[in-house]
Each structure stands twice: as C-alpha cells, then as structure tokens.
Design an enzyme around this catalytic site. Structure first.
Site, PDB file in Angstrom:
ATOM      1  N   ASP A 102       0.861  -1.188   0.000  1.00 29.91           N
ATOM      2  CA  ASP A 102       0.000   0.000   0.000  1.00 29.91           C
ATOM      3  C   ASP A 102       0.898   1.239   0.000  1.00 29.91           C
ATOM      4  OD1 ASP A 102      -2.505   1.319   0.215  1.00 29.91           O
ATOM      5  OD2 ASP A 102      -2.393   1.357   2.382  1.00 29.91           O
ATOM      6  N   LYS A 130      -1.132  -1.576  -4.630  1.00 31.85           N
ATOM      7  CA  LYS A 130      -1.905  -0.339  -4.825  1.00 31.85           C
ATOM      8  C   LYS A 130      -0.909   0.768  -5.140  1.00 31.85           C
ATOM      9  CE  LYS A 130      -5.793  -0.730  -1.564  1.00 31.85           C
ATOM     10  NZ  LYS A 130      -6.224  -0.252  -0.227  1.00 31.85           N
TER      11      LYS A 130
END
Ligand code: IMP
Ligand code: MG
Length: 179
Positions: A102, A130
């Site tokens: 992330d 991500k």
C-alpha cells in the site's frame, strides 16, 4: 459475510491461476538457490499457503509479525517486530511474501531490517499492489494484481480482523465502515 461485499475484485479462479503462475516463475528464478519464504502475518497466510504449494523447488518457510507504530507525521513509518523469525538469514535467498503493498512503509522498513541480517538476496512477492498509494520508495519483484485505491478484503486481508476467510478478494460496502 458475503452480503457485506459490494463487488468481487479478484475471483477464486483468477487467484488460483495467478498463484500457479507466480509459483512457476519463482521455481524457475530460484532453481539451485536456498529459498526461504517469509510470510508477514496475518494478511499473507492464505496467499502463502497456496503459493508455497505452487512452488516446485525445495523451499523453507518462516513467519513474522509486525505492527506499525509512531506518528503519522513521520515521512516513513516505523515498524515494531511483534514476532520475529526463527531462522537466521545468513546464506538464504529470502522472499518476503505479503498480502498488499500500500504506502510501502511496512515493507521498506522490514526489508531494511532483514537486509541487515546478511541474507544472500532479498526480494518481495506481493499478491496485491496499490501503486497509487505509494509513499515509500519500494517496489515488489513479484506482483499478483495491481488494484485501485479501494479498501479490499478476503483471501487473508481483513477489515477489523474480519473477512480473512473469504475465498476471493472483494470491496466492502460503505455501510460496513459506517456501522
Ligand atoms: P503499508 O505499510 O501502507 O504498505 O501497509 C500495508 C498493510 O496495510 C498491509 O499489509 C495490510 O495489512 C494493510 N492494508 C493496506 N491496504 C489494505 C486493504 O485494502 N485491505 C486490507 N488491508 C490493507
Ligand atoms: Mg499485512
């Protein structure tokens, strides 16, 4: 449980195919090396369990658990080791197995800590990435799926420690957060 899911992002079949492909690639790349798979608890356990069985060369496994702490004002998060590895890393070709990359804070810190223990090599395999959310200067060497900036659960990933046992990756309905 399924009624809390807005939509499926990655299906069981897509997961199966991708994990098989990653296993094949890793088996090829680590042929003749001393592969040690390190799973970061708890999010990566489901991925780890499937990935290790898709790897056809000898491999060892170990687990560690970390938690982020410190203030959000820091440019780089600090990670506390809650459960350390059992195996000393010298001589091993380390592959860190993560559920999702992330901001990248957890992995960049973890990679730094583990690098200092003298493994022969160190790489990262993450099921999900991500990229939009990245703040730390880190990239994974093996990526299952790039996902949009939405909160996802299932296949090991949780919201409030729930939904880890969902067999696919899904997006939660907003009302679940608002409860
Ligand atoms: P990072 O340090 O920001 O890269 O944090 C990564 C960790 O945050 C992951 O290992 C997950 O535990 C958690 N995380 C980040 N995004 C999600 C998500 O969409 N669903 C569930 N957990 C997430
Ligand atoms: Mg995690």
């Amino acid at each position: 449980m399924k009624q809390d899911i807005l939509k499926t992002l990655v299906s069981e079949e897509e997961l199966r195919e991708k994990v098989t492909e990653l296993g094949r690639q890793i088996s090829h790349d680590y042929e003749g090396k001393s592969l040690l798979l390190v799973s970061v608890l708890k999010g990566s356990v489901v991925f780890m369990a499937d990935l290790m069985r898709a790897i056809t060369i000898p491999a060892r496994i170990d687990f560690m658990s970390v938690s982020s702490y410190g203030s959000g004002t820091k440019s780089r998060g600090v990670v506390k080791i809650v459960k350390d590895l059992d195996i000393p890393l010298e001589g091993y070709d380390l592959l860190i197995v993560e559920d999702i990359l992330d901001s990248g804070n957890t992995l960049s810190y973890l990679k730094e800590i583990l690098s200092s223990r003298g493994p022969k090599s160190i790489r990262i395999c993450t099921l999900l990435d991500k990229p939009e959310r990245r703040t730390a200067d880190i990239a994974a060497d093996y990526v299952g799926f790039a996902v949009p900036d939405e909160f996802v659960v299932g296949y090991g990933l949780d919201y409030d420690e729930k939904y880890r046992n969902l067999p696919f990756i899904g997006v939660l309905k907003p009302e679940v957060y608002e409860k």
